[in-house]
Structures are given as C-alpha cells and as structure tokens.
Write a protein that holds these residues in place. Sequence first.
Motif, mmCIF file in Angstrom:
data_model
loop_
_atom_site.group_PDB
_atom_site.id
_atom_site.type_symbol
_atom_site.label_atom_id
_atom_site.label_comp_id
_atom_site.label_asym_id
_atom_site.label_seq_id
_atom_site.Cartn_x
_atom_site.Cartn_y
_atom_site.Cartn_z
ATOM 1 N N GLY A 96 53.790 -35.412 -3.284
ATOM 2 C CA GLY A 96 54.610 -34.421 -2.600
ATOM 3 C C GLY A 96 54.696 -33.052 -3.231
ATOM 4 O O GLY A 96 55.630 -32.311 -2.968
ATOM 5 N N TRP A 97 53.721 -32.659 -4.040
ATOM 6 C CA TRP A 97 53.774 -31.362 -4.707
ATOM 7 C C TRP A 97 53.633 -30.210 -3.717
ATOM 8 O O TRP A 97 52.706 -30.162 -2.919
ATOM 9 C CB TRP A 97 52.674 -31.267 -5.766
ATOM 10 C CG TRP A 97 52.641 -29.952 -6.478
ATOM 11 C CD1 TRP A 97 53.467 -29.552 -7.480
ATOM 12 C CD2 TRP A 97 51.757 -28.860 -6.233
ATOM 13 N NE1 TRP A 97 53.144 -28.280 -7.884
ATOM 14 C CE2 TRP A 97 52.085 -27.824 -7.126
ATOM 15 C CE3 TRP A 97 50.712 -28.655 -5.344
ATOM 16 C CZ2 TRP A 97 51.421 -26.617 -7.169
ATOM 17 C CZ3 TRP A 97 50.043 -27.450 -5.373
ATOM 18 C CH2 TRP A 97 50.403 -26.450 -6.283
ATOM 19 N N ASN A 98 54.579 -29.288 -3.745
ATOM 20 C CA ASN A 98 54.497 -28.007 -3.028
ATOM 21 C C ASN A 98 54.207 -28.152 -1.536
ATOM 22 O O ASN A 98 53.517 -27.321 -0.955
ATOM 23 C CB ASN A 98 53.431 -27.124 -3.700
ATOM 24 C CG ASN A 98 53.638 -25.664 -3.386
ATOM 25 O OD1 ASN A 98 54.751 -25.223 -3.134
ATOM 26 N ND2 ASN A 98 52.568 -24.907 -3.385
ATOM 27 N N SER A 99 54.689 -29.228 -0.926
ATOM 28 C CA SER A 99 54.443 -29.446 0.497
ATOM 29 C C SER A 99 55.506 -30.380 1.069
ATOM 30 O O SER A 99 56.241 -31.019 0.336
ATOM 31 C CB SER A 99 53.058 -30.063 0.714
ATOM 32 O OG SER A 99 53.000 -31.353 0.164
ATOM 33 N N VAL A 100 55.542 -30.451 2.377
ATOM 34 C CA VAL A 100 56.453 -31.364 3.064
ATOM 35 C C VAL A 100 55.843 -32.762 3.052
ATOM 36 O O VAL A 100 54.664 -32.927 3.323
ATOM 37 C CB VAL A 100 56.692 -30.907 4.520
ATOM 38 C CG1 VAL A 100 57.513 -31.929 5.288
ATOM 39 C CG2 VAL A 100 57.367 -29.547 4.535
#
Length: 125
Positions: free
Chosen positions: A111-115
């Motif tokens: 889930g890094w830097n995103s939905v």
Amino acid sequence: MYTVSQDCTFTKLRSDSTLRVLFSGSLRLKCKNACCQRWYFTFNGAECTGPLPIESIIYLDQGSPELNSTINIHRTSSVEGLCEGVKSGLVDVAVWVGTCADYPRGDASTGWNSVSRIIIEELPK
C-alpha cells in the motif's frame, strides 16, 4: 515472519454462501539476493481451504551485485479468490504477508503511496 497488511470486518448473512474477496493496491518486494514473499487472505484468522487458499506471490531472482543495489519495484497488484465454508456472522477478513516455502524472506511492503482496497462480496448458492 508473518504480518497483517490490511484487515476489515464483514457481516456474512448466510452460512451456505461463498465469499468473493479482492485486494487491490501497491505491493513491493526488495532484496539484494533471491527472495520471495506471499500475500494471502485469512478469514477469522484461518486461511481458506475450500476450494483453495487465496494468495499471490512476488519472487525476485536478485538485485544487481555489481552495483551493490537492490531491486525496489512497487507494483499495483491484486489478490482475488473465492472462499466457501465460512460461517455466518461477523468475519474478520485480513490480507497477510508471509514467506514462500524454501525461499529467503525479502523486505515486503503493502500500500505504499497509493489507495488500497479490500472488496468483499457474499455470493448466494
């Protein structure tokens, strides 16, 4: 080592229905040498056995030893499947990160830097 990445609670209405689950979001595995990680769903703490576990793996052969660097690719991925035999009522649905059999563990993230989304659907028979 096993860690929970995402989780939520779902109210299942019927004991004879099937759950369809989907995780969509960024998955990342980083390592200098060969490694493998496994993302999988659990239902009330147990993996699905009917019909099969719901899983996805990422395997990396190796980084770049000549540059002393690591592969560090973030990719939008999905883990999806059907699970039968879950009783009605509140169901704790979770996505976990674990190791692959016989492979070294890498540095995994979710889930890094995103939905990221977990979608749960109850399918009647």
